[in-house]
Design a protein around this motif. Structure first.
Motif, PDB file in Angstrom:
ATOM      1  N   ARG A   1      52.569  41.270  28.594  1.00 54.76           N
ATOM      2  CA  ARG A   1      51.995  42.947  29.913  1.00 54.76           C
ATOM      3  C   ARG A   1      50.662  42.476  29.111  1.00 54.76           C
ATOM      4  O   ARG A   1      50.000  42.805  30.943  1.00 54.76           O
ATOM      5  N   VAL A   2      49.918  42.923  28.149  1.00 53.92           N
ATOM      6  CA  VAL A   2      48.996  43.043  28.027  1.00 53.92           C
ATOM      7  C   VAL A   2      47.625  41.908  28.435  1.00 53.92           C
ATOM      8  O   VAL A   2      47.548  41.949  29.121  1.00 53.92           O
ATOM      9  N   ALA A   3      48.662  40.240  27.839  1.00 54.30           N
ATOM     10  CA  ALA A   3      48.210  39.409  28.307  1.00 54.30           C
ATOM     11  C   ALA A   3      47.949  39.155  30.055  1.00 54.30           C
ATOM     12  O   ALA A   3      46.945  38.317  30.065  1.00 54.30           O
ATOM     13  N   ALA A   4      49.028  39.580  30.628  1.00 51.63           N
ATOM     14  CA  ALA A   4      49.219  39.019  31.938  1.00 51.63           C
ATOM     15  C   ALA A   4      47.646  39.815  32.674  1.00 51.63           C
ATOM     16  O   ALA A   4      46.763  39.605  33.233  1.00 51.63           O
ATOM     17  N   VAL A   5      47.401  41.510  31.888  1.00 49.18           N
ATOM     18  CA  VAL A   5      46.617  42.269  32.556  1.00 49.18           C
ATOM     19  C   VAL A   5      45.173  41.229  32.459  1.00 49.18           C
ATOM     20  O   VAL A   5      44.243  41.455  33.254  1.00 49.18           O
ATOM     21  N   ASN A   6      45.331  40.679  30.999  1.00 51.43           N
ATOM     22  CA  ASN A   6      43.765  40.490  30.251  1.00 51.43           C
ATOM     23  C   ASN A   6      43.494  39.196  31.594  1.00 51.43           C
ATOM     24  O   ASN A   6      42.564  38.873  32.048  1.00 51.43           O
TER      25      ASN A   6
END
Length: 409
Positions: free
Chosen positions: A346-351
């Protein structure tokens, strides 16, 4: 003092890492070849800088719309299979472009639709691939793994545009067909990774809280927020990639082969820097070096925008790649290294949205501004804005400016 990291070479002895970065290389190769072909194909059909900007917008919108769900999928499904299926979607979209070129379509809107399909595939592939890498290596080797992964990606970005430019001489269909094959092979490689995640005892419900956990985490980490937002605005204003066909055709007069060379130069600078970072990781003053790199990115963009000499333009783009690689290295290390595994997707998706906004949306901004004021003023002005962003972020994010060690704990 710069001290070589003995773990730099050991990372590549890991079979799963080799498969992962091999898939990364093939995907980058296919995407960069395809990007050159699409840019020249669309410009040849329309002679419009705005049309080039719309290509960037079509590539970015799927990532923005599906980011939170793609991140949730990466955290709740087998990341290998998610990435493999996403690469298969890229292959299908490339086959669609191949078919359009074979029949000689003179209509541009189907190309936008297929670019959207490519964007959907990338929206799901990137979080899964980014979240998978930290699970394949030890924490001590992670910095080197990030650098090698980025180096392989950038190596494909060096070769891809040049190969795409050469193949385009044979026709756009050849480029798109080759791209489809590379995406299909990448799908097979990532599926062959042996790593198996721990099975979930209970699959999380799809709620807004679960989907937005990545956003909440980033907001709570000022260093991470500062790093990825700095990249967003710097490349949003300073990105000149979308306008390279215009500079190749009207300013430097070098044709599609020259366009491929120009597109390769930022990646050449980036891959050289990534190899250095794989052996000599950043150990001190990470925040200050990041801010300096972004300012250098802006200055090099100004030089490129004002240059009418091919070799000066190539050198400026090389420096752009060096500076961008330092930014990527710091940001990826912070985001992937300090995020709990359960929410890395999820953090990588925002990134990924930030990256997409700084690249594809930046291309839309550049194309639109160029349509209003011209390509040269648009690029030079963007470079000035990037330098100002670096200065502003040094003030707005003191925690980022004062960050010393890249990996803490």
């Amino acid at each position: 003092m710069l001290v070589p990291d003995p773990g730099g070479w050991a990372v590549l002895r890991n079979r799963d890492v080799r498969l992962l970065i091999g898939a990364r290389f093939l995907t980058g190769l296919g995407y960069q070849m395809q990007a050159v072909a699409i840019g020249w194909y669309v410009y040849d059909l329309t002679k419009s800088t705005l049309a080039l900007g719309l290509v960037g917008l079509a590539a970015f919108l799927p990532a923005m719309v599906s980011a939170l769900f793609a991140g949730h999928v990466a955290d709740t499904r087998d990341r290998r299979l998610v990435a493999a299926m996403a690469y298969a979607v890229l292959s299908l979209a490339a086959l669609g472009l191949f078919a359009s070129a074979v029949i000689g379509s003179q209509v541009v809107w189907p190309i936008y639709g297929l670019v959207i399909g490519t964007g959907i595939g990338r929206a799901f592939a990137n979080p899964a691939q980014q979240a998978l890498l930290p699970t394949l290596v030890s924490r001590e080797q992670f910095g080197s793994a990030v650098a090698w992964n980025a180096s392989i990606w950038q190596s494909s970005s060096v070769a891809g545009p040049a190969i795409g430019g050469m193949l385009y001489v044979l026709g756009p269909a050849v480029v798109f067909g080759t791209g489809a094959a590379t995406f299909a092979l990448a799908s097979c490689l990532i599926a062959a990774v042996r790593h198996r995640p721990e099975p979930l005892t209970e699959r999380p419900r799809v709620t807004w809280a679960a989907l937005s956990a990545g956003l909440s985490y980033i907001r709570s980490q000022p260093v991470v927020l500062g790093a990825i937002s700095l990249d967003l605005f710097a490349v949003l204003f300073g990105g000149a990639t979308a306008l390279l066909p215009v500079f190749a055709a009207q300013v430097l007069h070098v044709g599609p082969l020259g366009l491929g060379v120009l597109r390769s130069m930022p990646a050449a600078g980036a891959v050289a820097t990534a190899i250095v970072l794989a052996w000599v990781p950043l150990r001190r003053q990470a925040g200050k070096r990041l801010l300096i790199a972004v300012a250098a990115f802006g200055l090099a963009t100004i030089v490129f925008g004002l240059s009418t000499n091919l070799f000066v333009s190539m050198a400026a783009l090389f420096v752009v790649g060096v500076a961008d690689m330092i930014s990527v290295y710091v940001r990826q290390s912070l985001v992937q290294g300090e995020t709990p595994d359960a929410m890395r997707g999820r953090v990588a998706a925002v990134n990924t949205v930030f990256i997409g906004a700084s690249n594809e949306l930046g291309e839309f901004e550049s194309g639109t501004l160029a349509a209003l004021v011209g390509a040269v003023p648009a690029v030079a002005t963007g470079g000035v804005a990037t330098v100002l962003v670096a200065i502003a972020w040094a003030r707005f994010f003191p925690a980022l400016r004062s960050r010393d060690q890249l990996m803490q704990g």
